[in-house]
Enzyme design. Structure first.
Site, PDB file in Angstrom:
ATOM      1  N   ASN A 248       0.378  -3.805  -7.037  1.00  8.33           N
ATOM      2  CA  ASN A 248      -0.738  -2.867  -6.921  1.00  8.33           C
ATOM      3  C   ASN A 248      -1.636  -2.906  -8.156  1.00  8.33           C
ATOM      4  O   ASN A 248      -1.158  -3.056  -9.272  1.00  8.33           O
ATOM      5  CB  ASN A 248      -0.201  -1.446  -6.699  1.00  8.33           C
ATOM      6  CG  ASN A 248       0.644  -1.372  -5.440  1.00  8.33           C
ATOM      7  OD1 ASN A 248       0.613  -2.273  -4.599  1.00  8.33           O
ATOM      8  ND2 ASN A 248       1.438  -0.322  -5.327  1.00  8.33           N
ATOM      9  N   VAL A 249      -2.929  -2.747  -7.924  1.00  8.73           N
ATOM     10  CA  VAL A 249      -3.909  -2.719  -9.017  1.00  8.73           C
ATOM     11  C   VAL A 249      -4.459  -1.303  -9.190  1.00  8.73           C
ATOM     12  O   VAL A 249      -5.416  -1.106  -9.919  1.00  8.73           O
ATOM     13  CB  VAL A 249      -5.057  -3.715  -8.740  1.00  8.73           C
ATOM     14  CG1 VAL A 249      -4.536  -5.151  -8.696  1.00  8.73           C
ATOM     15  CG2 VAL A 249      -5.836  -3.360  -7.478  1.00  8.73           C
TER      16      VAL A 249
ATOM     17  N   HIS B 298      -0.871  -8.380 -10.300  1.00  5.96           N
ATOM     18  CA  HIS B 298      -2.210  -8.711  -9.787  1.00  5.96           C
ATOM     19  C   HIS B 298      -3.327  -8.055 -10.594  1.00  5.96           C
ATOM     20  O   HIS B 298      -4.485  -8.025 -10.167  1.00  5.96           O
ATOM     21  CB  HIS B 298      -2.308  -8.330  -8.303  1.00  5.96           C
ATOM     22  CG  HIS B 298      -1.334  -9.077  -7.452  1.00  5.96           C
ATOM     23  ND1 HIS B 298      -0.965  -8.672  -6.195  1.00  5.96           N
ATOM     24  CD2 HIS B 298      -0.622 -10.206  -7.692  1.00  5.96           C
ATOM     25  CE1 HIS B 298      -0.074  -9.523  -5.693  1.00  5.96           C
ATOM     26  NE2 HIS B 298       0.158 -10.447  -6.574  1.00  5.96           N
TER      27      HIS B 298
ATOM     28  N   CYS C 260     -20.120  -9.084 -26.010  1.00  2.40           N
ATOM     29  CA  CYS C 260     -20.619 -10.430 -26.334  1.00  2.40           C
ATOM     30  C   CYS C 260     -21.823 -10.790 -25.473  1.00  2.40           C
ATOM     31  O   CYS C 260     -22.377 -11.879 -25.602  1.00  2.40           O
ATOM     32  CB  CYS C 260     -19.518 -11.466 -26.136  1.00  2.40           C
ATOM     33  SG  CYS C 260     -19.157 -11.773 -24.394  1.00  2.40           S
TER      34      CYS C 260
ATOM     35  N   SER D 210       4.747  -6.062   2.318  1.00  6.60           N
ATOM     36  CA  SER D 210       4.981  -6.869   3.526  1.00  6.60           C
ATOM     37  C   SER D 210       5.722  -8.157   3.170  1.00  6.60           C
ATOM     38  O   SER D 210       6.219  -8.855   4.045  1.00  6.60           O
ATOM     39  CB  SER D 210       3.638  -7.193   4.181  1.00  6.60           C
ATOM     40  OG  SER D 210       2.766  -7.804   3.232  1.00  6.60           O
TER      41      SER D 210
END
Ligand code: APR
Length: 254
Positions: free
Chosen positions: A101-102, A118, A149, A188
């Site tokens: 999960n993010v 991830h 930058c 899954s």
């Protein structure tokens, strides 16, 4: 050997325990999963925005998609499944938490060391110098956001076909191969290399317990598959584990 005996065998704080989580652990917090009923792709807006996102992943279109997802997740709170893993982290001397999960909900629930395979949608990365910066608030105003930058930043999220952070991956494979007890929650099990980690643990003699609403690609391989919602089963499992009173937790088909 009956489930309770396996559980009684493994309820020891010196165990090396690993939990691997997927989108299903955040489903009851309101974060959509990726596949099957309740998936994000059932949402027309998600599909439309996702079509505008793409390489080099620091475009306005990419950020419109991620700002939509961040807006949605920002309103979500960890559910009862997340703190159960925090308790395990405090109980076991050797505990590893690997997530696909993010959404950052494990961190918000209080998990210390989370191996985010991830990436994390609350961080961004500079494609030029690789620096990772925090982007905790949403909306972030002008899109794309720029690095100091002068380069447009990209979400610090792994896209299909991209390689994972090697340090985080190596750490996840390491704890998986040393685990005695491996919990696989709400995934899954179709995306590699995360989907390999329960199998690596199994091959090294671990007891692998799956917690999932439905049967998955991993179900035929795991030691025990507990069918139900993570926010309900994980706290019950943990309470039973501590009390060694697992009789109430009957796995599928027993
Ligand atoms: N409790 C337990 N399991 C649940 C719940 C719940 N409340 N709700 C759904 N599930 C299960 C589903 O049955 C399914 O098996 O969670 C799983 C979610 O599967 P996916 O949507 O495929 O999510 P995940 O396995 O995490 O996906 C892996 O794929 O799209 C990429 O990068 C993305 O990290 C993601 C990766």
């Amino acid at each position: 050997m009956e489930f309770i005996d396996r559980l009684a065998l493994v309820s020891d704080p010196r165990l090396r325990v690993v939990a691997l989580t997927g989108a299903g652990i955040s489903a009851e917090s309101g974060v959509p999963i990726f596949r099957g009923r309740g998936s994000m792709w059932e949402n027309e807006k998600a599909r439309t925005l996702a079509r505008k996102a793409g390489p080099p992943w620091n475009t306005k279109g990419t950020w419109e998609f991620y700002e939509w997802r961040r807006g949605l997740v920002h309103r979500c709170k960890p559910n009862a499944g997340h703190p159960a893993l925090v308790d395990m982290e405090h109980y076991f001397q050797d505990f590893g938490l690997i997530t696909q999960n993010v959404d950052g909900l494990h961190g918000r629930a209080g998990s210390g060391r989370v191996l985010e395979q991830h990436g994390n949608m609350w961080k961004a990365r500079c494609p030029r110098d690789g620096e990772i910066v925090d982007l905790p608030e949403t909306p972030i105003g002008r899109l794309p956001p720029y690095h100091s930058c002068g380069t447009a930043l990209r979400p610090h999220v792994v896209q299909f076909g991209e390689s994972l952070d090697q340090g985080t991956l190596k750490a996840a494979l390491g704890v998986s191969s040393r685990a005695n007890l491996f919990l696989v929650v709400g995934t899954s099990g179709v995306v590699s290399p995360a989907s390999q980690m329960p199998l690596i643990a199994l091959k090294n003699g671990a007891t692998v317990i799956e917690v999932n609403r439905d049967a998955t690609a991993l179900t035929p391989h795991v030691t025990i598959s507990l069918r139900g919602m993570a926010a309900e089963i994980l706290p019950r499992f943990w309470k039973a584990f501590l009390a060694k009173e697992a009789r109430e937790l009957k796995p599928e088909g027993e």
